[in-house]
Design an enzyme around this catalytic site. Sequence first.
Site, PDB file in Angstrom:
ATOM      1  N   ASP A 173      13.747  18.652  -5.785  1.00 49.35           N
ATOM      2  CA  ASP A 173      14.490  19.097  -4.600  1.00 49.35           C
ATOM      3  C   ASP A 173      13.546  19.830  -3.642  1.00 49.35           C
ATOM      4  OD1 ASP A 173      16.813  19.266  -3.099  1.00 49.35           O
ATOM      5  OD2 ASP A 173      17.514  21.109  -4.055  1.00 49.35           O
ATOM      6  N   HIS A 256      17.268  13.782   2.120  1.00 49.10           N
ATOM      7  CA  HIS A 256      18.608  14.188   1.685  1.00 49.10           C
ATOM      8  C   HIS A 256      19.683  13.202   2.154  1.00 49.10           C
ATOM      9  CE1 HIS A 256      17.119  17.863  -0.132  1.00 49.10           C
ATOM     10  NE2 HIS A 256      18.331  18.046  -0.642  1.00 49.10           N
ATOM     11  N   HIS A 259      19.491  10.567  -0.436  1.00 51.14           N
ATOM     12  CA  HIS A 259      20.112  11.133  -1.652  1.00 51.14           C
ATOM     13  C   HIS A 259      21.636  11.050  -1.567  1.00 51.14           C
ATOM     14  CE1 HIS A 259      22.463  14.428  -3.341  1.00 51.14           C
ATOM     15  NE2 HIS A 259      21.790  14.174  -4.435  1.00 51.14           N
ATOM     16  N   HIS A 273      20.552  16.050  -9.026  1.00 50.32           N
ATOM     17  CA  HIS A 273      20.335  16.127  -7.572  1.00 50.32           C
ATOM     18  C   HIS A 273      18.839  16.007  -7.217  1.00 50.32           C
ATOM     19  CE1 HIS A 273      20.793  17.618  -3.421  1.00 50.32           C
ATOM     20  NE2 HIS A 273      19.769  18.405  -3.681  1.00 50.32           N
TER      21      HIS A 273
END
Length: 365
Positions: A173, A256, A259, A273
């Site tokens: 992340d 993101h 994602h 995540h």
Amino acid sequence: MTQIIGAPSKYIQGNGELSKLGLYCSQLGAKGAYAIVDPFIFSLYGEEITRSFEANSIVLVQEEFGGECSMEQVERMVSAALAAVSSGVIVGIGGGKTLDTAKAVSHFAGLPVVVVPTVASTDAPCSALSVLYTEDGRLDRYLPLRRSPDVVIADVDVIAKAPPRLLAAGMGDALSTYYEARACRSSGAVTQAGGSSSIAAFTLAKACRDTLLADGADALRDCREGTGSEAVGRIVEANIYLSGIGFESGGLAAAHAIHNGLTLLEECRHVLHGEKVAFATLAQLMLEQAPAEEIEEVIAFSRMAGLPVTLSELGLNNAQEERLMIAAEASCAADNPMGNMPFAVSPQQVLDAILAADRRGQQAP
Ligand SMILES: [Zn+2]
């Protein structure tokens, strides 16, 4: 041009900080504390937590976090907290959902919040956002909070004892932060904090990547042994603070967005995540046609940390292109940060970037 930086009022990190929790709450002027605690942490550190509040003459009400970070749970805890500790503080001790619950309770109760992450798996602890779910675990909505947490306390010893996969996911992340902040800086995008990027936010994002590359391998080795070493400390700071401020005030972009698109595919639901973000970072670099050395660097780092660099490592073994197109289309939707990229991006370009990332990942040693 308005620049905005959001950050917790105080960030505290060190070894054994959990035992000083009562002291830090007393420094906020709290007479009482309503602590929402992960059951696992409760069984391991419950007594230590209780003692630290007793030592500072603070009334402590502990609530074991059992369910979902849902509006129902939040409302129930707001009533319980206000009844128990009207001039107090909300404390969240645990993983992401526990912390998001504590932040949401603080938001609605109008009480300060102290956030104690016991894993460093995402950059959520420092952010002014809670993700709410329905009672049966589906995404409900993003709740923007009036302000960032009052205090964030990272106990390196506690985090070092969490599973290494969670620290690695946090590194995934955190890995995206610099590349997304760089894209936002060149596009002039408005970040999550509500303004454009700043020297400060971009510097933190860059320091985040540099720290991961320098200390990531040592930190993972030490975490496997449960040792809260200096390397683990530096990665905790990168995953929680540098990435937390770096993403919120430096901005999110393709990584993101991709994602978020991937979360629609059942096949990779078991992937964490930060693991999905690591692969999506590689896809962003393909989209940007980044220099080969940069792409190699990201692949080598992900390989070292056990983060996915191919579609099969995401669980998308025999993914048909039409399945991937679902994720690609969603990543370009208006509510995703793809629009923060410095150039227009179509779903077809995202699909091509995902496939190119997979091919490069497969070639990696
Ligand atoms: Zn993230």
